[in-house]
Design an enzyme around this catalytic site. Structure first.
Site, PDB file in Angstrom:
ATOM      1  N   GLY A 184      58.594  30.410  50.307  1.00 50.61           N
ATOM      2  CA  GLY A 184      58.575  31.866  50.474  1.00 50.61           C
ATOM      3  C   GLY A 184      59.959  32.491  50.433  1.00 50.61           C
ATOM      4  N   HIS A 204      34.276  45.587  23.918  1.00 51.70           N
ATOM      5  CA  HIS A 204      33.669  44.273  23.745  1.00 51.70           C
ATOM      6  C   HIS A 204      34.188  43.630  22.464  1.00 51.70           C
ATOM      7  CE1 HIS A 204      30.614  41.154  23.801  1.00 51.70           C
ATOM      8  NE2 HIS A 204      30.431  41.404  22.517  1.00 51.70           N
TER       9      HIS A 204
END
Ligand code: FAD
Length: 456
Positions: free
Chosen positions: A261, A440
């Site tokens: 981190g 699509h």
């Protein structure tokens, strides 16, 4: 050069440079102070170099695995030195772009380490600059936990060292299964390294929805992920760890990446002596990015609120809007912390925004969810096959229908998540979402499929 400005910005990463640029365009007289290179962590050693390398690795992977699609590439190989050149060229181009953008906006850039002396005053190399407003944007630094054997061990690198490692390690151990850990694990696994990830928590990417995080982990091809394992020491390239049941185990590696981190950079530049309210978690700010000091603002990683570049950009813009117009917050120019999307550029990718199912339930919301598999998208199947890891999950409020979270796993996840940001920003309901026309074939149709599956 005059030492008096309208606004001084301390730190030239995404939070700082976007704020300076926007203020410059608004005809403010702005000083941007940067100790190192413009672009900060993101451009120099973060978002951009990692993605340059990851895309190169994916290109190699496509060449190696193209046979299932009917594309055979004989003798595909990786030239690490060339990848490094590509990465360095990309970084140089974009850093140059930031410099040019600041110049175009009329921003004065001073190179040097700035010291914040209090409201309206910052010193660099003995010169004191004054301004009505100061924006603090000093970023974050990697955490190096006090694991025995980690300090001064040439085999242990942080993310910055890992980006320029001299050669592809045959064996890589990654300590930490968060975003940075998984991106590097995926990168080097695609390039042929034997990769082990050691994570202390029960699942990778702790902020991710549990269901999709588990699917992500299972989809991380050729990466050995050890969960609930605590690293106890490092001896050369041997990482010792303890499993949940208390068994001592170890893994041998040529390189160990410490990816546990980052923490806000609140030390060294004067925060301590200025009366600024801050803690190890960052500089305290409100949703207008104001600190406790008058006309002193803080944006980006240094606030510890979100350690992401796009969050830093938005925080910079919010500070600017409220500097230019103290009434800006009334028009909605505030940080909406719950609508910051995130993406993990691992292989497979993952992205999300909003609440996870567990978070929604913990808030006492009558949360509903639906998850659809990647193979419901024609494009997904055409490009990756039915077995590739992929999914979309929707979480909504059962009482109102409002969409609370959208989480996606699989190819293009990072590119499609902005649409989910619009859904959350505009507080669309699941019914509204069903009425949106998606092109699509696209993988993003999975989000629409999930909305319709929610009704079924
Ligand atoms: C390996 C890695 C990969 C990442 N990938 C992504 C990603 O894909 N997407 C994403 O959104 N985020 C990513 N991040 C996070 C992202 O880099 C940070 O969220 C972002 O850079 C934060 O911007 P910032 O402006 O707050 O700080 P920084 O980018 O850290 O910039 C702060 C700047 O301030 C300068 N500075 C500090 N103190 C002083 C001072 N006293 N005087 C002058 N200058 C000073 C520093 O030199 C630095 O340039 C990644 C980070 C890492 C490490």
């Amino acid at each position: 050069m005059s030492t008096t400005f309208d606004v001084i910005v301390l730190g030239g990463g995404p939070g700082g440079y976007i704020a300076a640029e926007r203020l410059g365009h608004a005809k403010k007289n702005v000083l941007l102070i940067e100790a190192d290179a413009l672009g900060g962590t993101c451009l120099n050693v973060g978002c951009i170099p990692t993605k340059a390398l990851l895309n190169a690795a994916k290109t190699y992977e496509h060449a190696v695995h193209g046979a299932q699609l009917g594309v055979r590439v004989d003798g595909a190989s990786v030239d690490w030195a060339e990848l490094q050149k590509w990465k360095n060229k990309t970084v140089a181009t974009l850093v140059g772009g930031v410099g040019a953008a600041e110049k175009k906006a009329g921003v004065t850039v001073v190179k040097g380490y700035g010291r914040f002396e209090g409201p309206g005053r910052v010193t660099v190399d003995g010169t004191t600059y004054t301004a009505e407003h100061v924006i603090l944007a000093t970023g974050s630094v990697p955490v190096m936990p006090p694991i025995p054997g980690a300090a001064d061990n040439p085999r242990v690198l942080d993310s910055t060292g890992m980006l320029s490692v001299p050669e592809i390690p045959a064996r890589l151990a990654v300590i930490g299964g968060g975003v940075i850990g998984l991106e590097f694990a995926s990168l080097f696994a695609m390039l042929g390294s034997e990769v082990t990830v050691i994570e202390m928590l029960p699942e990778v990417v702790p902020f991710m929805d549990d269901e999709l995080a588990a699917q992500l982990r299972k989809g991380l091809a050729d990466i050995d992920v050890k969960l609930e394992c605590r690293v106890t020491g490092i001896d050369g390239g041997t990482v010792h760890y303890e499993t949940m049941s208390g068994t001592a185990e170890s893994v041998d590696a040529d390189v160990v990446l410490m990816a546990v981190g980052r923490r806000p950079a609140v030390a060294g530049w004067g925060a301590e002596d200025s009366g600024l309210e801050f803690s190890g978690k960052g500089v305290v700010v409100d949703d207008r990015m104001r600190t406790n000091l008058p006309n002193v603002w803080a944006v980006g990683d240094v606030t510890g609120r979100s350690l992401l570049a796009h969050a830093a950009y938005r925080m910079g813009e919010i500070a600017v809007a409220n500097i230019l117009d103290p009434e800006a917050f009334r028009r909605g120019e505030i940080m909406r912390w719950n609508t910051i999307p995130w993406a993990v550029y691992s292989n497979p990718e993952a992205a999300g925004i909003g609440l996870t199912e567990a978070q929604a339930k913990a808030k006492g919301i009558d949360a509903k969810s639906v998850t659809v598999p990647g193979y419901l998208s024609g494009r997904f199947v055409a490009e990756a096959g039915v077995k590739a890891p992929g999914a979309a999950k929707l979480i909504w409020d059962g009482a109102t229908g409002q969409v609370l979270g959208i989480h996606v796993l699989g190819s293009y996840a990072s590119e499609m998540i902005w649409g989910a940001s619009v859904v959350l920003e505009t507080e669309l309901s699941i019914t509204d979402l069903r009425q949106v026309v998606f092109p699509h074939p696209t993988v993003s149709e999975l989000i629409r499929e999930a909305a319709w599956a929610a009704q079924a």
